[in-house]
Design an enzyme around this catalytic site. Sequence first.
Site, PDB file in Angstrom:
ATOM      1  N   HIS A  95      -9.710   1.252   4.540  1.00 33.43           N
ATOM      2  CA  HIS A  95      -8.451   1.448   5.266  1.00 33.43           C
ATOM      3  C   HIS A  95      -8.703   2.415   6.429  1.00 33.43           C
ATOM      4  CE1 HIS A  95      -4.401   2.669   6.277  1.00 33.43           C
ATOM      5  NE2 HIS A  95      -3.995   1.552   5.695  1.00 33.43           N
ATOM      6  N   GLY A 112       2.627  -1.175   4.281  1.00 36.79           N
ATOM      7  CA  GLY A 112       2.682   0.240   3.933  1.00 36.79           C
ATOM      8  C   GLY A 112       4.106   0.699   3.698  1.00 36.79           C
ATOM      9  N   GLY A 115       2.258   2.276  10.730  1.00 37.08           N
ATOM     10  CA  GLY A 115       3.231   3.354  10.590  1.00 37.08           C
ATOM     11  C   GLY A 115       3.933   3.719  11.881  1.00 37.08           C
ATOM     12  N   LYS A 147       0.135   4.221  -0.206  1.00 35.91           N
ATOM     13  CA  LYS A 147      -0.495   5.409   0.386  1.00 35.91           C
ATOM     14  C   LYS A 147      -0.259   6.629  -0.524  1.00 35.91           C
ATOM     15  CE  LYS A 147      -0.093   3.329   4.895  1.00 35.91           C
ATOM     16  NZ  LYS A 147      -0.259   3.488   6.326  1.00 35.91           N
ATOM     17  N   ASN A 171       0.873  -1.177   0.000  1.00 42.57           N
ATOM     18  CA  ASN A 171       0.000   0.000   0.000  1.00 42.57           C
ATOM     19  C   ASN A 171       0.908   1.225   0.000  1.00 42.57           C
ATOM     20  OD1 ASN A 171      -1.780   2.066   0.550  1.00 42.57           O
ATOM     21  ND2 ASN A 171      -2.241   1.397   2.653  1.00 42.57           N
ATOM     22  N   SER A 218       3.088  -2.115  10.340  1.00 42.00           N
ATOM     23  CA  SER A 218       4.539  -2.170  10.570  1.00 42.00           C
ATOM     24  C   SER A 218       5.157  -3.530  10.230  1.00 42.00           C
ATOM     25  CB  SER A 218       4.879  -1.764  12.010  1.00 42.00           C
ATOM     26  OG  SER A 218       4.497  -0.418  12.251  1.00 42.00           O
ATOM     27  N   GLU A 235      -7.159   4.835   7.506  1.00 43.63           N
ATOM     28  CA  GLU A 235      -6.936   6.249   7.187  1.00 43.63           C
ATOM     29  C   GLU A 235      -8.134   6.830   6.427  1.00 43.63           C
ATOM     30  OE1 GLU A 235      -3.062   5.623   5.471  1.00 43.63           O
ATOM     31  OE2 GLU A 235      -2.334   5.061   7.461  1.00 43.63           O
ATOM     32  N   GLU A 239      -5.717  -4.742  10.459  1.00 42.08           N
ATOM     33  CA  GLU A 239      -4.662  -3.761  10.700  1.00 42.08           C
ATOM     34  C   GLU A 239      -4.978  -2.973  11.966  1.00 42.08           C
ATOM     35  OE1 GLU A 239      -2.508  -2.596   6.802  1.00 42.08           O
ATOM     36  OE2 GLU A 239      -4.319  -1.399   6.943  1.00 42.08           O
TER      37      GLU A 239
HETATM   38  P1  PGA Z   1       2.575   0.286   7.635  1.00 40.44           P
HETATM   39  O1  PGA Z   1       1.124   0.539   6.988  1.00 40.44           O
HETATM   40  O2  PGA Z   1       3.085  -1.008   7.084  1.00 40.44           O
HETATM   41  O3  PGA Z   1       3.388   1.481   7.212  1.00 40.44           O
HETATM   42  O4  PGA Z   1       2.373   0.207   9.112  1.00 40.44           O
HETATM   43  C1  PGA Z   1       0.239  -0.516   6.764  1.00 40.44           C
HETATM   44  C2  PGA Z   1      -1.027   0.007   6.157  1.00 40.44           C
HETATM   45  O5  PGA Z   1      -1.490   1.090   6.555  1.00 40.44           O
HETATM   46  O6  PGA Z   1      -1.617  -0.629   5.267  1.00 40.44           O
END
Ligand code: PGA
Length: 251
Positions: free
Chosen positions: A102, A236, A179, A20, A18, A215, A104, A173
């Site tokens: 997601h 991500g 993140g 983003k 992803n 992460s 976000e 998630e």
């Molecule tokens: P991350 O994000 O691997 O940077 O923690 C995962 C995601 O939001 O899909």
Amino acid sequence: MHIMPGLVARKQRLVIGNWKMNGSLAQNASLLDGLRAYPGGACDLAVCVPYPYLAQAAYGLHNTAFGFGAQDVSQHDQGAYTGDVSAAMLADMGCQWVLVGHSERRQHHAETDQQVANKAQAALNAGLTPVVCVGETLAEQSAGHTLGVVARQLAPVLALGADAVNQLVVAYEPVWAIGTGKTATPQQAQDVHAAIRASLDSVGAGQVRILYGGSVNAGNAASLFAMPDIDGALVGGASLQASEFLAIAAA
Ligand code: PGA
């Protein structure tokens, strides 16, 4: 038929990047170059990229082991929805995948559980595979509400019925792990995945792939993938470097 989690044949692993809201034509070109070097393996792979770069991903990943897709989709088919992108448009661009719900999007765009389910249905109608993202915040986790939150988020998705649910992918998630560099332990993730598996099984969709996200990196992927109900990862930050992403795919 009730299938016991963990006793079924392992499903083909799936690792999705992803991106983003990251990248540029130049940065993507070198990332895609790096991905193209992957020889392929026993793992399904895809990247979900920002809308403006779908064509670049289509071109750059042509004839590779990678599929590609988008990070969101409209719940509507077409019409007066300025700024939105329909599932049919994504399919037209060659997408196979799309993330829906997601955290976000839920957080910054107030997407509801029902809208997320509508988006999943819209994606399925266009022949795309929706990756339905669920997960609890830190406050919800601290209050012991993880399973309740995930069940609430999944309820309208499960209500789409077995035929629909069997064609999608679920990504767990935990928001506190996204993140932050703070991954759920393999056992923490497995416990939630097992609960998700049981609820999928209850509507006749126990074989659906359940990804873990938050992460994930080359160092922790193997221990997560060793758990019986973790079928892959949604990645991500670590998907922005080809070598790191490919190391996760190979884990
Ligand atoms: P991350 O994000 O691997 O940077 O923690 C995962 C995601 O939001 O899909």
